[in-house]
Design a protein around this motif. Structure first.
Motif, PDB file in Angstrom:
ATOM      1  N   GLY A  18       0.858  -1.181   0.000  1.00  0.00           N
ATOM      2  CA  GLY A  18       0.000   0.000   0.000  1.00  0.00           C
ATOM      3  C   GLY A  18       0.887   1.220   0.000  1.00  0.00           C
ATOM      4  N   TYR A  19       0.384   2.311  -0.545  1.00  0.00           N
ATOM      5  CA  TYR A  19       1.209   3.529  -0.558  1.00  0.00           C
ATOM      6  C   TYR A  19       1.193   4.226   0.800  1.00  0.00           C
ATOM      7  N   GLY A  20       0.071   4.106   1.489  1.00  0.00           N
ATOM      8  CA  GLY A  20      -0.024   4.717   2.813  1.00  0.00           C
ATOM      9  C   GLY A  20      -0.547   3.663   3.765  1.00  0.00           C
ATOM     10  N   PRO A  23      -4.191  -0.493   2.486  1.00  0.00           N
ATOM     11  CA  PRO A  23      -3.538  -1.487   1.615  1.00  0.00           C
ATOM     12  C   PRO A  23      -4.153  -1.510   0.212  1.00  0.00           C
ATOM     13  N   LEU A  24      -3.291  -1.630  -0.781  1.00  0.00           N
ATOM     14  CA  LEU A  24      -3.768  -1.773  -2.165  1.00  0.00           C
ATOM     15  C   LEU A  24      -3.854  -3.262  -2.504  1.00  0.00           C
ATOM     16  N   PHE A  25      -2.814  -4.000  -2.125  1.00  0.00           N
ATOM     17  CA  PHE A  25      -2.811  -5.461  -2.273  1.00  0.00           C
ATOM     18  C   PHE A  25      -2.682  -6.097  -0.892  1.00  0.00           C
ATOM     19  N   ARG A  43     -10.149  -1.896 -13.125  1.00  0.00           N
ATOM     20  CA  ARG A  43     -10.674  -0.528 -13.114  1.00  0.00           C
ATOM     21  C   ARG A  43      -9.558   0.466 -12.825  1.00  0.00           C
ATOM     22  N   ASN A  44      -9.800   1.739 -13.103  1.00  0.00           N
ATOM     23  CA  ASN A  44      -8.845   2.791 -12.747  1.00  0.00           C
ATOM     24  C   ASN A  44      -8.540   2.695 -11.258  1.00  0.00           C
ATOM     25  N   GLY A  45      -7.262   2.749 -10.928  1.00  0.00           N
ATOM     26  CA  GLY A  45      -6.867   2.736  -9.522  1.00  0.00           C
ATOM     27  C   GLY A  45      -6.836   1.354  -8.898  1.00  0.00           C
ATOM     28  N   SER A  46      -7.049   0.309  -9.703  1.00  0.00           N
ATOM     29  CA  SER A  46      -7.066  -1.051  -9.119  1.00  0.00           C
ATOM     30  C   SER A  46      -5.655  -1.555  -8.805  1.00  0.00           C
ATOM     31  N   GLY A  47      -4.628  -0.917  -9.349  1.00  0.00           N
ATOM     32  CA  GLY A  47      -3.262  -1.296  -8.968  1.00  0.00           C
ATOM     33  C   GLY A  47      -2.433  -1.916 -10.081  1.00  0.00           C
ATOM     34  N   LYS A  48      -2.847  -1.754 -11.335  1.00  0.00           N
ATOM     35  CA  LYS A  48      -2.118  -2.375 -12.457  1.00  0.00           C
ATOM     36  C   LYS A  48      -0.693  -1.806 -12.574  1.00  0.00           C
ATOM     37  N   SER A  49      -0.588  -0.478 -12.600  1.00  0.00           N
ATOM     38  CA  SER A  49       0.744   0.134 -12.721  1.00  0.00           C
ATOM     39  C   SER A  49       1.593  -0.221 -11.511  1.00  0.00           C
ATOM     40  N   THR A  50       0.966  -0.235 -10.354  1.00  0.00           N
ATOM     41  CA  THR A  50       1.692  -0.566  -9.123  1.00  0.00           C
ATOM     42  C   THR A  50       2.238  -1.987  -9.194  1.00  0.00           C
ATOM     43  N   LEU A  51       1.427  -2.916  -9.690  1.00  0.00           N
ATOM     44  CA  LEU A  51       1.890  -4.305  -9.805  1.00  0.00           C
ATOM     45  C   LEU A  51       3.093  -4.384 -10.751  1.00  0.00           C
ATOM     46  N   PRO A  88       7.065   2.214 -18.786  1.00  0.00           N
ATOM     47  CA  PRO A  88       6.005   2.810 -17.956  1.00  0.00           C
ATOM     48  C   PRO A  88       5.062   3.660 -18.807  1.00  0.00           C
ATOM     49  N   GLU A  89       3.939   4.040 -18.231  1.00  0.00           N
ATOM     50  CA  GLU A  89       2.984   4.864 -18.978  1.00  0.00           C
ATOM     51  C   GLU A  89       3.597   6.232 -19.273  1.00  0.00           C
ATOM     52  N   GLU A  90       4.284   6.775 -18.285  1.00  0.00           N
ATOM     53  CA  GLU A  90       4.979   8.046 -18.506  1.00  0.00           C
ATOM     54  C   GLU A  90       6.468   7.775 -18.443  1.00  0.00           C
ATOM     55  N   THR A 191      -3.668  -2.553 -19.916  1.00  0.00           N
ATOM     56  CA  THR A 191      -4.372  -1.767 -20.940  1.00  0.00           C
ATOM     57  C   THR A 191      -5.848  -1.622 -20.607  1.00  0.00           C
ATOM     58  N   HIS A 192      -6.409  -0.524 -21.102  1.00  0.00           N
ATOM     59  CA  HIS A 192      -7.867  -0.375 -21.080  1.00  0.00           C
ATOM     60  C   HIS A 192      -8.428  -0.576 -22.482  1.00  0.00           C
ATOM     61  N   GLN A 193      -7.525  -0.740 -23.455  1.00  0.00           N
ATOM     62  CA  GLN A 193      -7.940  -0.839 -24.860  1.00  0.00           C
ATOM     63  C   GLN A 193      -8.050  -2.313 -25.239  1.00  0.00           C
TER      64      GLN A 193
HETATM   65  N1  LIG Z   1       2.947   7.355  -5.851  1.00  0.00           N
HETATM   66  C1  LIG Z   1       1.765   7.145  -5.274  1.00  0.00           C
HETATM   67  N2  LIG Z   1       1.499   7.611  -4.044  1.00  0.00           N
HETATM   68  C2  LIG Z   1       0.322   7.386  -3.430  1.00  0.00           C
HETATM   69  N3  LIG Z   1      -0.683   6.706  -3.998  1.00  0.00           N
HETATM   70  C3  LIG Z   1      -0.492   6.222  -5.233  1.00  0.00           C
HETATM   71  C4  LIG Z   1       0.739   6.426  -5.942  1.00  0.00           C
HETATM   72  N4  LIG Z   1       0.644   5.815  -7.149  1.00  0.00           N
HETATM   73  C5  LIG Z   1      -0.593   5.278  -7.200  1.00  0.00           C
HETATM   74  N5  LIG Z   1      -1.276   5.517  -6.061  1.00  0.00           N
HETATM   75  C6  LIG Z   1      -2.628   5.051  -5.734  1.00  0.00           C
HETATM   76  O1  LIG Z   1      -2.635   3.625  -5.821  1.00  0.00           O
HETATM   77  C7  LIG Z   1      -3.820   3.169  -6.449  1.00  0.00           C
HETATM   78  C8  LIG Z   1      -3.454   2.289  -7.634  1.00  0.00           C
HETATM   79  O2  LIG Z   1      -2.804   3.100  -8.612  1.00  0.00           O
HETATM   80  P1  LIG Z   1      -2.285   2.476  -9.975  1.00  0.00           P
HETATM   81  O3  LIG Z   1      -1.684   3.591 -10.758  1.00  0.00           O
HETATM   82  O4  LIG Z   1      -1.449   1.298  -9.691  1.00  0.00           O
HETATM   83  O5  LIG Z   1      -3.658   2.005 -10.625  1.00  0.00           O
HETATM   84  P2  LIG Z   1      -3.988   1.556 -12.122  1.00  0.00           P
HETATM   85  O6  LIG Z   1      -4.795   0.302 -12.008  1.00  0.00           O
HETATM   86  O7  LIG Z   1      -2.746   1.478 -12.924  1.00  0.00           O
HETATM   87  O8  LIG Z   1      -4.904   2.756 -12.588  1.00  0.00           O
HETATM   88  P3  LIG Z   1      -5.219   3.351 -14.056  1.00  0.00           P
HETATM   89  O9  LIG Z   1      -6.032   2.322 -14.769  1.00  0.00           O
HETATM   90  O10 LIG Z   1      -6.025   4.569 -13.736  1.00  0.00           O
HETATM   91  O11 LIG Z   1      -3.918   3.653 -14.716  1.00  0.00           O
HETATM   92  C9  LIG Z   1      -4.636   4.403  -6.798  1.00  0.00           C
HETATM   93  O12 LIG Z   1      -5.607   4.583  -5.789  1.00  0.00           O
HETATM   94  C10 LIG Z   1      -3.636   5.522  -6.768  1.00  0.00           C
HETATM   95  O13 LIG Z   1      -4.231   6.724  -6.341  1.00  0.00           O
END
Ligand SMILES: Nc1ncnc2c1ncn2[C@@H]1O[C@H](COP(=O)(O)OP(=O)(O)OP(=O)(O)O)[C@@H](O)[C@H]1O
Length: 299
Positions: A18-20, A23-25, A43-51, A88-90, A191-193
């Motif tokens: 979790g970032y704070g 917990p995210l996972f 979904r947006n914010g589900s944690g794909k980029s984080t994983l 990465p995305e960016e 991806t969302h596409q």
């Molecule tokens: N650096 C960070 N600091 C704090 N919270 C973060 C950080 N990066 C992501 N988050 C939070 O973690 C959660 C998951 O983010 P993540 O970018 O992994 O989601 P995602 O599934 O890739 O979303 P999207 O489809 O919108 O790209 C979100 O609630 C986001 O706000």
């Protein structure tokens, strides 16, 4: 917990992160046991980029185990780093040209293929001798994709690679992903596409609520689920099989449990995604536990 596979390119066991404080996972499990192209959905914010960042060793799990080709990513061992590439995305590109980028950056990847890089740039219409600072966002993205593919690392992680690409470039990207040189790699694409990659994805991972709720080969999904379009209510599957329906013009697109007397058909990812989003428990209950480990069988 899913048993650990010694051959898995990606093996995540009881991951917590979790970032704070939130917990995210929590106890997240996932395995990519065989090479192929894996689509990572959620979904947006589900944690794909984080994983993806956890798999690349850019973030530290708070508990559990992450292994990529047997390595603990967070240790960032040189051998590990030569076997994985994350787009990465960016991203930031130095103010070089594609052909000079390889001089400074390709050396990190022992299997980098210069001929393929030139080929990918040509297919994606990227000018090889133009500086990145003078390129459009989409051109830069395509140059970065060409580089990522040319690294030929056994594991490739791509975060929203088709975002910002025009329609033709998306089709070209799909063509490149289907080429035989990608076949021995484990490629995980967030991806969302869904349409962009439908025909090239071999496995689907769907994340929801901090869990991998669906992890399955595409071919296996079509053995359990059926999709189609009905022009009127009489053509819809019966209520005992129907999992999701939505209007498409005058017709209805639907997802159902596959009838045993029908041949497996194509999986339409966008429809599956919506069925999972709007009727998750019923869709997961229609699948075996090996594909939907978090599902609870209906009473
Ligand atoms: N650096 C960070 N600091 C704090 N919270 C973060 C950080 N990066 C992501 N988050 C939070 O973690 C959660 C998951 O983010 P993540 O970018 O992994 O989601 P995602 O599934 O890739 O979303 P999207 O489809 O919108 O790209 C979100 O609630 C986001 O706000």
């Amino acid at each position: 917990m899913t048993p650990s596979s010694p051959c898995a390119d990606i093996d995540v066991q009881a991951l917590a992160f979790g970032y704070g404080k939130q917990p995210l996972f929590a106890r997240f499990d996932a395995q990519a046991g065989q090479p192929g192209i894996y689509g990572l959905f959620g979904r947006n914010g589900s944690g794909k980029s984080t994983l993806l960042k956890l798999l690349a060793g850019l973030l530290t799990p708070s508990a559990g185990q992450v292994r990529v080709r047997g390595h603990v990513p967070r240790r960032r061992a040189a051998e590990f780093l030569s076997q994985i590439y994350i787009l990465p995305e960016e991203f930031h590109l130095p103010n070089l040209r594609p052909d000079t980028l390889t001089r400074t950056h390709a050396a990190f990847y022992p299997q980098f293929d210069h001929a393929l890089f030139g080929d990918y740039l040509a297919v994606l219409d990227v000018p090889p001798r133009q500086r990145f600072a003078q390129m459009s966002l989409g051109q830069k993205k395509k140059a970065a994709i060409a580089f990522a593919l040319a690294t030929q690392t056994p594991v490739l992680l791509m975060d929203e690679p088709t975002n910002g690409l025009d329609i033709v470039s998306r089709a070209q990207f799909k063509t490149l992903m289907a080429r035989p040189e990608q076949a021995c790699r484990t490629v995980l694409i967030s991806t969302h596409q869904a349409h962009d990659l439908e025909s090239v994805l071999q496995h689907i991972w769907f994340i929801d609520n901090g869990q991998l709720v669906l992890g399955a080969p595409m071919a296996a999904l079509s053995a359990h689920l059926q999709m189609g379009v009905a022009s009127d209510a009489t053509q819809l599957p019966g209520a005992e099989r129907l999992l999701y329906q939505e209007p498409v013009g005058q017709q209805s697109a639907w997802v159902a449990r596959r009838a045993s007397d029908t041949e497996p058909g194509l999986v339409q990812l966008e429809l599956l995604y919506k069925a999972l989003s709007f009727n998750k428990s019923a869709v997961l209950a229609a699948l075996p536990a090996s594909m939907a480990p978090t599902a609870t069988a209906p009473a």
